[in-house]
Design an enzyme around this catalytic site. Structure first.
Site, PDB file in Angstrom:
ATOM      1  N   SER A   1       0.811  -1.248  -0.007  1.00 31.20           N
ATOM      2  CA  SER A   1      -0.040  -0.130   0.078  1.00 31.20           C
ATOM      3  C   SER A   1       0.891   1.031   0.026  1.00 31.20           C
ATOM      4  CB  SER A   1      -0.925  -0.016   1.252  1.00 31.20           C
ATOM      5  OG  SER A   1      -1.526   1.294   1.309  1.00 31.20           O
TER       6      SER A   1
ATOM      7  N   TYR B   1      -1.738  -0.250  10.331  1.00 31.23           N
ATOM      8  CA  TYR B   1      -1.796  -0.655   8.962  1.00 31.23           C
ATOM      9  C   TYR B   1      -0.511  -0.224   8.241  1.00 31.23           C
ATOM     10  CZ  TYR B   1      -3.431  -1.261   3.901  1.00 31.23           C
ATOM     11  OH  TYR B   1      -3.655  -1.477   2.624  1.00 31.23           O
TER      12      TYR B   1
END
Length: 151
Positions: A26, A39
């Site tokens: 990501s 995250y």
């Protein structure tokens, strides 16, 4: 550690077939994202693992591709945790303005086919990576403002 365990289990087969390892990371692994602390940390670790593995596998015929999508409209953001560790209960970004799952998949498959080292999916994100090298505090402010605007 799921990606690490999967990669290590697949490694003998990848070596034998001169295969490809593709990790979906990501943009949050490249720069911190407000309200996505855990995250972001996990994706940064995945990026570092893949970079190390790529170096270790140099010359083996096995390639490692790290894919860094931005926001993809998956509908999963309602489960995000806030800074206090409690569920937000809502998406902090405008899901309708995100990349579609189909477009994300198309780009990922193209990068895997070409054995690219890395794929940062949007021009805006690629510009952000350069800006982070030159003016990191600006990128921090941009990330904060983008989350506040829901984009």
């Amino acid at each position: 550690l799921g990606a690490v365990y999967c990669a290590l289990a697949a490694l003998p087969h990848l070596r034998a077939s001169r295969g490809r390892l593709v990790a979906v990371s990501s943009l949050a692994g490249k720069t911190g994202v407000p309200m996505r602390t855990g995250y972001s940390a996990a994706k940064a670790a995945l990026n570092a693992f893949c970079d190390s593995l790529r170096i270790e596998l140099a010359g083996s015929g096995v390639t490692v591709t790290v894919v860094c999508p931005g926001f993809v409209g998956t509908g999963s953001r309602q489960r995000n945790l806030g800074a206090d560790g409690l569920p937000l209960g809502r998406s902090p970004v405008n899901e309708a303005a995100m990349m579609t799952v189909a477009e994300c998949t198309r780009q990922l498959l193209d990068a895997a086919e070409h054995r690219d080292r890395e794929l940062v999916m949007t021009a805006r994100a690629r510009l952000g990576m350069w800006l982070k090298l030159l003016v990191p505090s600006l990128v921090d402010r941009m990330a904060s403002q983008a989350m506040a605007r829901g984009r």
